[in-house]
Design a protein around this motif. Sequence first.
Motif, PDB file in Angstrom:
ATOM      1  N   PRO A   1     -20.205  29.003   6.668  1.00 12.92           N
ATOM      2  CA  PRO A   1     -20.201  27.861   5.745  1.00 12.92           C
ATOM      3  C   PRO A   1     -20.447  26.548   6.468  1.00 12.92           C
ATOM      4  CG  PRO A   1     -17.951  28.484   6.303  1.00 12.92           C
ATOM      5  CD  PRO A   1     -18.845  29.496   6.968  1.00 12.92           C
ATOM      6  N   PRO A   2     -20.875  25.529   5.724  1.00 14.47           N
ATOM      7  CA  PRO A   2     -20.953  24.187   6.312  1.00 14.47           C
ATOM      8  C   PRO A   2     -19.542  23.697   6.676  1.00 14.47           C
ATOM      9  CG  PRO A   2     -22.110  24.317   4.196  1.00 14.47           C
ATOM     10  CD  PRO A   2     -21.304  25.558   4.325  1.00 14.47           C
ATOM     11  N   THR A   3     -19.469  22.574   7.332  1.00 13.54           N
ATOM     12  CA  THR A   3     -18.160  22.022   7.704  1.00 13.54           C
ATOM     13  C   THR A   3     -17.478  21.390   6.493  1.00 13.54           C
ATOM     14  OG1 THR A   3     -19.033  19.828   8.237  1.00 13.54           O
ATOM     15  CG2 THR A   3     -19.033  21.491  10.001  1.00 13.54           C
ATOM     16  N   LYS A   4     -16.173  21.215   6.602  1.00 15.17           N
ATOM     17  CA  LYS A   4     -15.400  20.540   5.555  1.00 15.17           C
ATOM     18  C   LYS A   4     -15.947  19.133   5.313  1.00 15.17           C
ATOM     19  CE  LYS A   4     -11.503  20.995   7.677  1.00 15.17           C
ATOM     20  NZ  LYS A   4     -10.050  20.880   7.991  1.00 15.17           N
ATOM     21  N   GLU A   5     -16.284  18.448   6.381  1.00 18.89           N
ATOM     22  CA  GLU A   5     -16.770  17.068   6.270  1.00 18.89           C
ATOM     23  C   GLU A   5     -18.106  17.004   5.546  1.00 18.89           C
ATOM     24  OE1 GLU A   5     -13.766  17.548   9.253  1.00 18.89           O
ATOM     25  OE2 GLU A   5     -15.723  18.556   9.054  1.00 18.89           O
ATOM     26  N   TRP A   6     -19.001  17.952   5.866  1.00 21.27           N
ATOM     27  CA  TRP A   6     -20.312  18.010   5.203  1.00 21.27           C
ATOM     28  C   TRP A   6     -20.148  18.238   3.709  1.00 21.27           C
ATOM     29  CZ3 TRP A   6     -23.307  21.289   2.298  1.00 21.27           C
ATOM     30  CH2 TRP A   6     -24.691  21.081   2.286  1.00 21.27           C
ATOM     31  N   LEU A   7     -19.317  19.189   3.345  1.00 20.49           N
ATOM     32  CA  LEU A   7     -19.099  19.498   1.930  1.00 20.49           C
ATOM     33  C   LEU A   7     -18.457  18.314   1.206  1.00 20.49           C
ATOM     34  CD1 LEU A   7     -17.789  23.155   2.297  1.00 20.49           C
ATOM     35  CD2 LEU A   7     -19.935  22.469   1.218  1.00 20.49           C
ATOM     36  N   THR A   8     -17.460  17.698   1.819  1.00 19.82           N
ATOM     37  CA  THR A   8     -16.778  16.558   1.193  1.00 19.82           C
ATOM     38  C   THR A   8     -17.749  15.417   0.942  1.00 19.82           C
ATOM     39  OG1 THR A   8     -14.639  17.121   2.203  1.00 19.82           O
ATOM     40  CG2 THR A   8     -14.955  14.837   1.501  1.00 19.82           C
ATOM     41  N   GLU A   9     -18.597  15.127   1.929  1.00 21.83           N
ATOM     42  CA  GLU A   9     -19.550  14.028   1.786  1.00 21.83           C
ATOM     43  C   GLU A   9     -20.518  14.279   0.641  1.00 21.83           C
ATOM     44  OE1 GLU A   9     -23.176  11.922   4.350  1.00 21.83           O
ATOM     45  OE2 GLU A   9     -21.751  13.276   5.345  1.00 21.83           O
ATOM     46  N   ARG A  10     -21.047  15.476   0.524  1.00 18.56           N
ATOM     47  CA  ARG A  10     -22.034  15.769  -0.519  1.00 18.56           C
ATOM     48  C   ARG A  10     -21.404  15.869  -1.896  1.00 18.56           C
ATOM     49  NH1 ARG A  10     -23.820  16.294   4.038  1.00 18.56           N
ATOM     50  NH2 ARG A  10     -26.049  16.308   4.588  1.00 18.56           N
ATOM     51  N   LEU A  11     -20.201  16.384  -1.963  1.00 14.62           N
ATOM     52  CA  LEU A  11     -19.509  16.414  -3.252  1.00 14.62           C
ATOM     53  C   LEU A  11     -19.271  15.005  -3.771  1.00 14.62           C
ATOM     54  CD1 LEU A  11     -16.857  19.250  -2.735  1.00 14.62           C
ATOM     55  CD2 LEU A  11     -18.738  19.254  -4.381  1.00 14.62           C
ATOM     56  N   ASN A  12     -18.780  14.132  -2.913  1.00 13.02           N
ATOM     57  CA  ASN A  12     -18.480  12.768  -3.351  1.00 13.02           C
ATOM     58  C   ASN A  12     -19.744  11.992  -3.689  1.00 13.02           C
ATOM     59  OD1 ASN A  12     -15.532  12.411  -3.364  1.00 13.02           O
ATOM     60  ND2 ASN A  12     -15.681  12.973  -1.209  1.00 13.02           N
ATOM     61  N   ALA A  13     -20.863  12.324  -3.066  1.00 15.60           N
ATOM     62  CA  ALA A  13     -22.133  11.678  -3.423  1.00 15.60           C
ATOM     63  C   ALA A  13     -22.554  12.078  -4.832  1.00 15.60           C
ATOM     64  CB  ALA A  13     -23.215  12.050  -2.411  1.00 15.60           C
ATOM     65  N   LEU A  14     -22.406  13.363  -5.177  1.00 16.66           N
ATOM     66  CA  LEU A  14     -22.743  13.810  -6.526  1.00 16.66           C
ATOM     67  C   LEU A  14     -21.788  13.220  -7.563  1.00 16.66           C
ATOM     68  CD1 LEU A  14     -23.586  17.587  -5.934  1.00 16.66           C
ATOM     69  CD2 LEU A  14     -25.184  15.755  -6.531  1.00 16.66           C
ATOM     70  N   ILE A  15     -20.527  13.090  -7.193  1.00 20.04           N
ATOM     71  CA  ILE A  15     -19.554  12.476  -8.103  1.00 20.04           C
ATOM     72  C   ILE A  15     -19.911  11.013  -8.347  1.00 20.04           C
ATOM     73  CG2 ILE A  15     -17.142  11.716  -8.265  1.00 20.04           C
ATOM     74  CD1 ILE A  15     -16.427  14.370  -6.775  1.00 20.04           C
TER      75      ILE A  15
ATOM     76  N   THR B   1     -10.306  20.542   1.956  1.00 21.69           N
ATOM     77  CA  THR B   1      -9.197  20.532   2.912  1.00 21.69           C
ATOM     78  C   THR B   1      -9.115  21.778   3.776  1.00 21.69           C
ATOM     79  OG1 THR B   1      -7.716  21.442   1.220  1.00 21.69           O
ATOM     80  CG2 THR B   1      -7.792  19.030   1.457  1.00 21.69           C
ATOM     81  N   LYS B   2      -9.778  22.863   3.360  1.00 25.62           N
ATOM     82  CA  LYS B   2      -9.614  24.107   4.104  1.00 25.62           C
ATOM     83  C   LYS B   2     -10.824  25.009   3.918  1.00 25.62           C
ATOM     84  CE  LYS B   2      -5.486  25.835   3.990  1.00 25.62           C
ATOM     85  NZ  LYS B   2      -4.260  26.587   3.567  1.00 25.62           N
ATOM     86  N   LEU B   3     -11.249  25.649   5.006  1.00 19.37           N
ATOM     87  CA  LEU B   3     -12.236  26.726   4.989  1.00 19.37           C
ATOM     88  C   LEU B   3     -11.577  27.948   5.616  1.00 19.37           C
ATOM     89  CD1 LEU B   3     -15.470  24.893   6.251  1.00 19.37           C
ATOM     90  CD2 LEU B   3     -14.859  25.426   3.902  1.00 19.37           C
ATOM     91  N   GLU B   4     -11.582  29.070   4.884  1.00 18.61           N
ATOM     92  CA  GLU B   4     -10.927  30.272   5.378  1.00 18.61           C
ATOM     93  C   GLU B   4     -11.868  31.464   5.312  1.00 18.61           C
ATOM     94  OE1 GLU B   4      -6.529  30.524   3.985  1.00 18.61           O
ATOM     95  OE2 GLU B   4      -7.625  29.523   2.366  1.00 18.61           O
ATOM     96  N   SER B   5     -11.699  32.384   6.243  1.00 17.98           N
ATOM     97  CA  SER B   5     -12.437  33.637   6.226  1.00 17.98           C
ATOM     98  C   SER B   5     -11.625  34.665   5.450  1.00 17.98           C
ATOM     99  CB  SER B   5     -12.663  34.130   7.653  1.00 17.98           C
ATOM    100  OG  SER B   5     -13.294  35.398   7.649  1.00 17.98           O
ATOM    101  N   LYS B   6     -12.252  35.266   4.440  1.00 18.10           N
ATOM    102  CA  LYS B   6     -11.593  36.272   3.605  1.00 18.10           C
ATOM    103  C   LYS B   6     -12.374  37.593   3.632  1.00 18.10           C
ATOM    104  CE  LYS B   6      -8.138  33.821   2.194  1.00 18.10           C
ATOM    105  NZ  LYS B   6      -6.744  34.221   2.490  1.00 18.10           N
ATOM    106  N   GLY B   7     -12.927  37.909   4.786  1.00 18.87           N
ATOM    107  CA  GLY B   7     -13.726  39.117   4.910  1.00 18.87           C
ATOM    108  C   GLY B   7     -14.925  38.847   5.796  1.00 18.87           C
ATOM    109  N   ARG B   8     -15.773  39.854   5.970  1.00 18.66           N
ATOM    110  CA  ARG B   8     -16.899  39.730   6.889  1.00 18.66           C
ATOM    111  C   ARG B   8     -17.813  38.570   6.523  1.00 18.66           C
ATOM    112  NH1 ARG B   8     -22.007  41.941   7.220  1.00 18.66           N
ATOM    113  NH2 ARG B   8     -21.689  43.089   5.280  1.00 18.66           N
TER     114      ARG B   8
END
Length: 242
Positions: free
Chosen positions: A139-153, A224-231
Amino acid sequence: MTELLFRLDPYGHDAQGTVLSSTPEGIVLDRTLFYPRAGGQPGDSGTLRWGTEAGFTHADITEATKGPDGNVLHVPAKGAELPPVGSAVIASLDWNRRHRHMRMHTALHLLCAVMPGIYATGNQIGAEKSRLDFDLPEPPTKEWLTERLNALIAADHKVSERWITEAELDANPGLVRTLSVQPPRGAGQIRLVCIGPEDLPVDLQPCGGTHVRSTGEIGGVEVTKLESKGRQNRRVTLVLKD
């Protein structure tokens, strides 16, 4: 069947209804604003109130769920007094909780939008935090996702809906972005939620939940969190900033 008033107006706070059945397992009304738990969105809570000017009685509703016959069950708190069958009641939502669910749900649509072509494998909406699981090895980083989400908002995209037939969905299966929750079938129509312009949507997918009118209403969010839940399964958790 219960008339689903939240389909007509997801911003309604109170509505009158008539009691069709009344048991400790759930109260059925002929019409309701309460969204029943489904698709990862919790059922609404609130109160039912009935009586006359001389005195009113109320029952706290802990959650709305779907009954086996498809009607909405308003589940009363343990030991609550039950309204008589045939009585008129005023159903009132815990609006702050519902509105947070609407903001969160719309934010999860945007999370899908920032990762096009990636399928969601699970989801859970909450008033305090929400999450989407993705079939995604890196996955992308938490910071990358947060920045793009807030831009769309911040772009304040309009949120609208329209209906298509089941045949139209079958002809365009790419509209379904979730592997864990499939659109309900049998009624002949599928509800599509569109974020942004119809001719170039930010996000377009089947959904039965409640959403805000435009993305600006979500307010700020943070992953706030990225977790691995499987392969290849990765869980993305986000919160509202207020």
